[in-house]
Write a protein that holds these residues in place. Sequence first.
Motif, PDB file in Angstrom:
ATOM      1  N   MET A   1      -7.772   7.771  14.483  1.00  0.00           N
ATOM      2  CA  MET A   1      -9.354   7.254  14.121  1.00  0.00           C
ATOM      3  C   MET A   1      -8.337   6.098  12.739  1.00  0.00           C
ATOM      4  N   ASP A   8     -18.282   4.534  12.269  1.00  0.00           N
ATOM      5  CA  ASP A   8     -19.525   4.214  13.003  1.00  0.00           C
ATOM      6  C   ASP A   8     -19.252   5.398  13.444  1.00  0.00           C
ATOM      7  N   PHE A   9     -18.834   6.974  13.071  1.00  0.00           N
ATOM      8  CA  PHE A   9     -19.332   8.203  14.205  1.00  0.00           C
ATOM      9  C   PHE A   9     -20.197   8.783  12.998  1.00  0.00           C
ATOM     10  N   ARG A  12     -23.264   7.384  12.865  1.00  0.00           N
ATOM     11  CA  ARG A  12     -24.401   7.858  14.009  1.00  0.00           C
ATOM     12  C   ARG A  12     -24.726   9.164  14.134  1.00  0.00           C
ATOM     13  N   ALA A  13     -23.713  10.176  13.006  1.00  0.00           N
ATOM     14  CA  ALA A  13     -23.740  11.519  13.849  1.00  0.00           C
ATOM     15  C   ALA A  13     -25.027  11.709  12.069  1.00  0.00           C
TER      16      ALA A  13
END
Length: 85
Positions: A1, A8-9, A12-13
């Motif tokens: 990753m 981004d993760f 979003r989380a």
Amino acid sequence: MTARGAADFLTRATAILGGLFIVLSISLAALAGVSREPTKVDTSLANQAAPVTAPGVVPLAPNAAPTPAKPATGNETQPAVPLAQ
């Protein structure tokens, strides 16, 4: 990753968890408002007056006889308090 994928993760989380928090807060507030019982006020003590003592008399305990207060003479001194060093 990659770093961009991790960012981004996390973005979003954070958005999903923040939205979930808001939805749960609103639903719990609504649940608390619906299931709350009306307030019951005990009025059995409403017409009782507080005990009255004469001026200059200090009661020791609820069942003890009151004793006269010590009159102030005006020459009382405060105890000396040492300063912190």
